[in-house]
Design an enzyme around this catalytic site. Structure first.
Site, mmCIF file in Angstrom:
data_model
loop_
_atom_site.group_PDB
_atom_site.id
_atom_site.type_symbol
_atom_site.label_atom_id
_atom_site.label_comp_id
_atom_site.label_asym_id
_atom_site.label_seq_id
_atom_site.Cartn_x
_atom_site.Cartn_y
_atom_site.Cartn_z
ATOM 1 N N HIS A 237 0.834 -1.207 0.000
ATOM 2 C CA HIS A 237 0.000 0.000 0.000
ATOM 3 C C HIS A 237 0.876 1.269 0.000
ATOM 4 C CE1 HIS A 237 -3.739 -2.186 1.058
ATOM 5 N NE2 HIS A 237 -3.064 -2.811 1.984
HETATM 6 O O1 RIB Z 1 -5.287 0.476 4.395
HETATM 7 C C1 RIB Z 1 -3.894 0.308 4.231
HETATM 8 C C2 RIB Z 1 -3.146 1.305 5.064
HETATM 9 O O2 RIB Z 1 -3.425 1.080 6.434
HETATM 10 C C3 RIB Z 1 -1.611 1.187 4.936
HETATM 11 O O3 RIB Z 1 -1.040 2.459 5.096
HETATM 12 C C4 RIB Z 1 -1.231 0.318 6.091
HETATM 13 O O4 RIB Z 1 0.107 0.578 6.566
HETATM 14 C C5 RIB Z 1 -2.215 0.765 7.127
HETATM 15 O O5 RIB Z 1 -1.700 1.950 7.725
#
Ligand code: RIB
Ligand code: CA
Length: 308
Positions: A237
């Site tokens: 992500h």
């Molecule tokens: O939904 C994904 C996000 O939430 C990413 O940044 C992960 O590290 C969590 O913080």
């Protein structure tokens, strides 16, 4: 050289994004600011400090918001990132590095003033620190050249069918940022859910043998085992939000007017995109809508291997 502060809730994928960022020769990282999110702020801050010492990064690390604006969120017992935030991976506790004396929102503002409008932000956790800087320092928003963030989704969610975790933890903060006038690029679940690393990537990193490459391989293997147990896949992500900033050609974008839902049992934290321009409002967010996955994976492995 482009100047960045990285605001993160380190977390396994935040940690990988940090290592990729320190492998990007085209940017200068002025500091790392910590926010409650994946794990509590104390663990997030320690992870950031310990990574700096372990990998030899000489940048300020700041403590930050321990709770979201409405105090509603409490770290879950969810094991997506393990108890410490780095999964099952253990790195040495910092012995010489210490935290910067400034709280994150103050540090963000001082760097924004020093950079005279050239500061960019990479935000990979809940937006509490950013919103705090916006409301504490009236001229902060105008001093930010661009804010690149992992969060939200035009369609879908993860923590709820309608909400993505970073926004859901602190929707009021996200709303403050979305309405601040800061130029925004959103890298949401629409593209990050496709940013999945493979066993081959893990083996290439382990074969590289550098501290950052091996630490990344260890974190990816934790994620691989997590997925095998029914948890989240090996999803990058946060590193994809960095890619939007320094390797934009691996994504495609659309400009939307967006708002954040702060109410509703089933909708709080939803990022609403006026995709059909029904409201006829000026777009306030550039949203990543497509990803070239092989190109991203190649880029990420290369940047990790360059991480000093
Ligand atoms: O939904 C994904 C996000 O939430 C990413 O940044 C992960 O590290 C969590 O913080
Ligand atoms: Ca994160």
């Amino acid at each position: 050289m482009r100047k960045f502060v990285i605001d993160c809730d380190t977390g396994t994928d935040d940690a990988i994004a940090l290592m990729a960022a320190f492998g990007c020769e085209e940017i200068e990282i002025l500091g790392i600011t910590s926010v409650n999110g994946n794990v509590n702020e104390d663990n997030v801050s320690r992870n950031n400090l310990n990574m700096c010492e372990y990998l030899g990064w000489e940048v300020p690390v700041c403590r930050g918001a321990a709770y979201p604006f409405t105090m509603g969120f409490r770290n879950s017992s969810d094991q997506t990132h393990g108890k410490t935030g780095l999964g099952s991976v253990v790195i040495p506790e910092a012995v010489s590095h210490t935290f910067d004396r400034r709280i994150s929102s103050r540090f963000l503002y001082e760097k924004a003033v020093e950079c005279q409008g050239e500061l960019e932000l990479l935000v990979t956790g809940p937006m509490t620190n950013i919103a705090a800087a916006i409301i504490q320092y009236p001229d902060f928003a105008k001093l930010i050249k661009h804010l690149w963030f992992m969060g939200g989704a035009v369609y879908g969610g993860n923590v709820l069918p309608t909400a993505e975790f970073n926004i859901w933890v602190d929707p009021e903060a996200a709303l403050t940022v979305f309405s601040s006038g800061i130029p925004l690029t959103m890298v949401g679940l629409d593209v990050t859910l496709k940013a999945i690393m493979t066993r081959e990537d893990i083996e290439e990193l382990r074969a590289n043998g550098s501290k950052a490459a091996v630490l990344t391989a260890d974190l990816l293997e934790f994620m691989e085992k997590r997925f095998a147990r029914g948890g989240e896949d090996i999803i990058m992500h946060d590193a994809l939000a960095l890619a939007a900033a320094v390797y934009p050609e691996c994504l495609q974008y659309r400009d939307y007017w967006m708002d954040v839902e702060t109410r509703g049992d089933y909708t709080r934290g939803h990022t609403y995109a006026d995709v059909r321009n029904k409201l006829n409002r000026q777009p306030n967010v550039r949203v990543a809508t497509e990803i070239d996955v092989p190109a991203f994976r190649r880029w990420l492995v290369d940047k990790i291997c360059l991480c000093k």
